[in-house]
Design a protein around this motif. Structure first.
Motif, PDB file in Angstrom:
ATOM      1  N   PRO A  60     -13.010 105.453  -7.307  1.00 51.26           N
ATOM      2  CA  PRO A  60     -13.978 104.376  -7.581  1.00 51.26           C
ATOM      3  C   PRO A  60     -13.747 103.736  -8.951  1.00 51.26           C
ATOM      4  CG  PRO A  60     -15.094 106.322  -6.702  1.00 51.26           C
ATOM      5  CD  PRO A  60     -13.662 106.719  -6.942  1.00 51.26           C
ATOM      6  N   PHE A  61     -13.305 104.526  -9.917  1.00 49.40           N
ATOM      7  CA  PHE A  61     -13.032 103.989 -11.256  1.00 49.40           C
ATOM      8  C   PHE A  61     -11.907 102.946 -11.202  1.00 49.40           C
ATOM      9  CE2 PHE A  61     -10.179 104.461 -15.007  1.00 49.40           C
ATOM     10  CZ  PHE A  61     -10.968 103.801 -15.939  1.00 49.40           C
ATOM     11  N   LEU A  62     -10.828 103.267 -10.489  1.00 49.87           N
ATOM     12  CA  LEU A  62      -9.708 102.317 -10.413  1.00 49.87           C
ATOM     13  C   LEU A  62     -10.100 101.076  -9.616  1.00 49.87           C
ATOM     14  CD1 LEU A  62      -6.561 104.623 -10.019  1.00 49.87           C
ATOM     15  CD2 LEU A  62      -7.511 103.583 -12.088  1.00 49.87           C
ATOM     16  N   ALA A  63     -10.895 101.251  -8.564  1.00 48.48           N
ATOM     17  CA  ALA A  63     -11.352 100.095  -7.781  1.00 48.48           C
ATOM     18  C   ALA A  63     -12.231  99.187  -8.636  1.00 48.48           C
ATOM     19  CB  ALA A  63     -12.115 100.578  -6.541  1.00 48.48           C
ATOM     20  N   PHE A  64     -13.097  99.791  -9.424  1.00 48.54           N
ATOM     21  CA  PHE A  64     -13.981  99.053 -10.336  1.00 48.54           C
ATOM     22  C   PHE A  64     -13.139  98.270 -11.351  1.00 48.54           C
ATOM     23  CE2 PHE A  64     -16.167  99.230 -14.521  1.00 48.54           C
ATOM     24  CZ  PHE A  64     -17.303  98.482 -14.247  1.00 48.54           C
ATOM     25  N   ALA A  65     -12.149  98.945 -11.915  1.00 45.51           N
ATOM     26  CA  ALA A  65     -11.303  98.314 -12.935  1.00 45.51           C
ATOM     27  C   ALA A  65     -10.545  97.127 -12.333  1.00 45.51           C
ATOM     28  CB  ALA A  65     -10.317  99.340 -13.495  1.00 45.51           C
ATOM     29  N   ARG A  66     -10.001  97.330 -11.149  1.00 46.28           N
ATOM     30  CA  ARG A  66      -9.233  96.270 -10.486  1.00 46.28           C
ATOM     31  C   ARG A  66     -10.140  95.067 -10.205  1.00 46.28           C
ATOM     32  NH1 ARG A  66      -7.969  98.903  -6.080  1.00 46.28           N
ATOM     33  NH2 ARG A  66      -6.587 100.288  -7.199  1.00 46.28           N
ATOM     34  N   ALA A  67     -11.361  95.341  -9.761  1.00 49.69           N
ATOM     35  CA  ALA A  67     -12.302  94.258  -9.455  1.00 49.69           C
ATOM     36  C   ALA A  67     -12.643  93.437 -10.698  1.00 49.69           C
ATOM     37  CB  ALA A  67     -13.572  94.842  -8.845  1.00 49.69           C
ATOM     38  N   HIS A  68     -12.432  94.053 -11.860  1.00 46.63           N
ATOM     39  CA  HIS A  68     -12.734  93.328 -13.103  1.00 46.63           C
ATOM     40  C   HIS A  68     -11.471  92.947 -13.857  1.00 46.63           C
ATOM     41  CE1 HIS A  68     -17.013  93.640 -12.547  1.00 46.63           C
ATOM     42  NE2 HIS A  68     -16.820  94.866 -12.113  1.00 46.63           N
ATOM     43  N   GLY A  69     -10.368  92.861 -13.131  1.00 48.14           N
ATOM     44  CA  GLY A  69      -9.162  92.244 -13.686  1.00 48.14           C
ATOM     45  C   GLY A  69      -8.210  93.156 -14.434  1.00 48.14           C
ATOM     46  N   ALA A  70      -8.497  94.458 -14.471  1.00 47.68           N
ATOM     47  CA  ALA A  70      -7.603  95.359 -15.207  1.00 47.68           C
ATOM     48  C   ALA A  70      -6.439  95.805 -14.326  1.00 47.68           C
ATOM     49  CB  ALA A  70      -8.391  96.585 -15.685  1.00 47.68           C
ATOM     50  N   ALA A  71      -5.311  96.096 -14.958  1.00 48.75           N
ATOM     51  CA  ALA A  71      -4.210  96.774 -14.268  1.00 48.75           C
ATOM     52  C   ALA A  71      -4.617  98.245 -14.110  1.00 48.75           C
ATOM     53  CB  ALA A  71      -2.936  96.667 -15.094  1.00 48.75           C
ATOM     54  N   THR A  72      -4.058  98.921 -13.104  1.00 48.63           N
ATOM     55  CA  THR A  72      -4.489 100.302 -12.866  1.00 48.63           C
ATOM     56  C   THR A  72      -3.299 101.235 -12.662  1.00 48.63           C
ATOM     57  OG1 THR A  72      -4.655  99.901 -10.482  1.00 48.63           O
ATOM     58  CG2 THR A  72      -6.668  99.614 -11.776  1.00 48.63           C
ATOM     59  N   ALA A  73      -3.539 102.524 -12.971  1.00 53.31           N
ATOM     60  CA  ALA A  73      -2.530 103.558 -12.711  1.00 53.31           C
ATOM     61  C   ALA A  73      -3.244 104.875 -12.473  1.00 53.31           C
ATOM     62  CB  ALA A  73      -1.584 103.689 -13.897  1.00 53.31           C
ATOM     63  N   ASP A  74      -2.711 105.670 -11.545  1.00 57.36           N
ATOM     64  CA  ASP A  74      -3.267 107.016 -11.351  1.00 57.36           C
ATOM     65  C   ASP A  74      -2.448 108.027 -12.151  1.00 57.36           C
ATOM     66  OD1 ASP A  74      -0.963 107.631  -9.983  1.00 57.36           O
ATOM     67  OD2 ASP A  74      -1.928 108.045  -8.065  1.00 57.36           O
ATOM     68  N   GLY A  75      -2.798 109.307 -12.040  1.00 58.14           N
ATOM     69  CA  GLY A  75      -2.225 110.327 -12.910  1.00 58.14           C
ATOM     70  C   GLY A  75      -0.941 110.975 -12.409  1.00 58.14           C
ATOM     71  N   LEU A  76      -0.310 110.388 -11.387  1.00 58.13           N
ATOM     72  CA  LEU A  76       0.915 111.015 -10.868  1.00 58.13           C
ATOM     73  C   LEU A  76       2.028 111.038 -11.925  1.00 58.13           C
ATOM     74  CD1 LEU A  76       2.175 112.258  -8.277  1.00 58.13           C
ATOM     75  CD2 LEU A  76       3.218 110.023  -7.870  1.00 58.13           C
ATOM     76  N   GLY A  77       2.138 109.959 -12.665  1.00 56.08           N
ATOM     77  CA  GLY A  77       3.156 109.906 -13.722  1.00 56.08           C
ATOM     78  C   GLY A  77       2.897 110.951 -14.798  1.00 56.08           C
ATOM     79  N   MET A  78       1.632 111.152 -15.142  1.00 55.30           N
ATOM     80  CA  MET A  78       1.279 112.183 -16.128  1.00 55.30           C
ATOM     81  C   MET A  78       1.658 113.568 -15.616  1.00 55.30           C
ATOM     82  SD  MET A  78      -2.499 113.052 -17.659  1.00 55.30           S
ATOM     83  CE  MET A  78      -2.814 114.589 -18.539  1.00 55.30           C
ATOM     84  N   LEU A  79       1.406 113.803 -14.329  1.00 53.48           N
ATOM     85  CA  LEU A  79       1.742 115.096 -13.723  1.00 53.48           C
ATOM     86  C   LEU A  79       3.240 115.388 -13.876  1.00 53.48           C
ATOM     87  CD1 LEU A  79       0.789 117.484 -11.803  1.00 53.48           C
ATOM     88  CD2 LEU A  79       1.791 116.099  -9.974  1.00 53.48           C
TER      89      LEU A  79
END
Ligand code: ATR
Length: 267
Positions: free
Chosen positions: A219-238
């Motif tokens: 929900p955090f990434l969906a919220f961010a996207r809806a407000h124009g932000a680029a998004t990334a999940d934590g797979l790269g961090m893993l």
């Protein structure tokens, strides 16, 4: 003799670490194995001791044992001390050494993979539990213009701000201020499918929203996207925290991009 490594957790069946380290070992020609070990909730130290007794050279530690691993280690790196948790153990010279590569993994993913320099930028960190604490020091080492910790329980954010000093600020979700270049979700809200109640104003015009969880659109990434932000999940961090642990054990830095791509493709 082939060197043995493992990840300890509970649960552990869905860990991607064996896959990641097997790929690193193939890529760099290291002679090693890497297993997943389900430690009993009340038997983590005994489980580690049994592994060491049968020739284990090192281990990764995941939920819920990172604080216990911190206590188990007889020596700890400064970054593990600051994190208050250990995700990487080295068994050498009859001793258990503890390190923490989570923060380095996050910073590597943000700066190298996502091309987001942090120096002089404004960072908002959501959450004040173990996951947040583990990444604060390496974020600060990038010299951001601001690092603000926002948490549901403001007192916990304040404790972390006091612990780290260096200009770190603490607040609640409703008083974060606005215009952050990078907003990192280190709460466990995503696990419950929940969203920290943030103002859309937290995102600067070209902001990146980063969720330390991976494998689902939170929900955090969906919220961010809806407000124009680029998004990334934590797979790269893993993958990056694994690469850093691999370097600690083997002294060799694997290439992470092909491993991240393969995991994304498999998802
Ligand atoms: P972890 O080791 O994953 O960080 P933790 O130490 O239990 O786990 O911390 C969980 C973090 O997620 C905390 O910052 C928690 O906020 P509180 O300190 O107020 O408890 C946060 N958190 C959990 N569920 C949340 C939700 N539904 N909304 C917002 N924050 C949440």
């Amino acid at each position: 003799m082939t060197d043995r490594y493992a990840v300890f957790g509970h649960p552990i069946a869905h860990s991607k670490s064996p896959q990641i380290h097997a790929a690193f070992a193939r890529q760099t020609g290291q002679d090693m194995t890497y297993a997943a070990i389900l430690a009993p909730l009340d038997g983590f130290p005994a489980s580690v001791a049994a592994f060491v007794a049968t020739g284990g050279r090192g281990a990764n530690i995941t939920v819920p044992f990172k604080e216990e691993a911190f206590r188990l280690a007889q020596q700890r790196t400064p970054r593990a001390e600051r994190a208050g948790a250990v995700n990487t153990l080295v068994f050498a010279d009859g001793e258990i050494r503890g390190d923490n590569t989570d923060g380095a993994g996050l910073v590597a993913d943000l700066t190298r993979n996502l091309h987001r320099p942090l120096g002089g930028r404004r960072i908002l960190l959501l959450g004040a539990g173990g996951a947040a604490r583990g990444v604060i020091e390496p974020l600060l080492d990038e010299a951001p213009a601001a690092l603000v910790i926002a948490n549901r329980t403001v007192a916990r954010a304040q404790e972390l701000a006091d612990l780290f000093g260096r200009g770190v600020a603490a607040c609640g979700f409703d008083t974060t201020g606005s215009g952050f270049d990078v907003v990192i979700n280190a709460t466990s809200a995503s696990l419950a499918g929940e969203l920290p109640p943030l103002s859309p104003a937290v995102f600067a015009p070209d902001a990146l929203a980063y969720d330390m969880m991976y494998g689902r659109d939170t929900p955090f990434l969906a919220f961010a996207r809806a407000h124009g932000a680029a998004t990334a999940d934590g797979l790269g961090m893993l993958v990056e925290q694994a690469a850093e642990a691999f370097f600690v054990w083997r002294g060799v830095r694997p290439e992470t991009a092909p491993v991240i791509a393969a995991l994304r493709h498999a998802a």
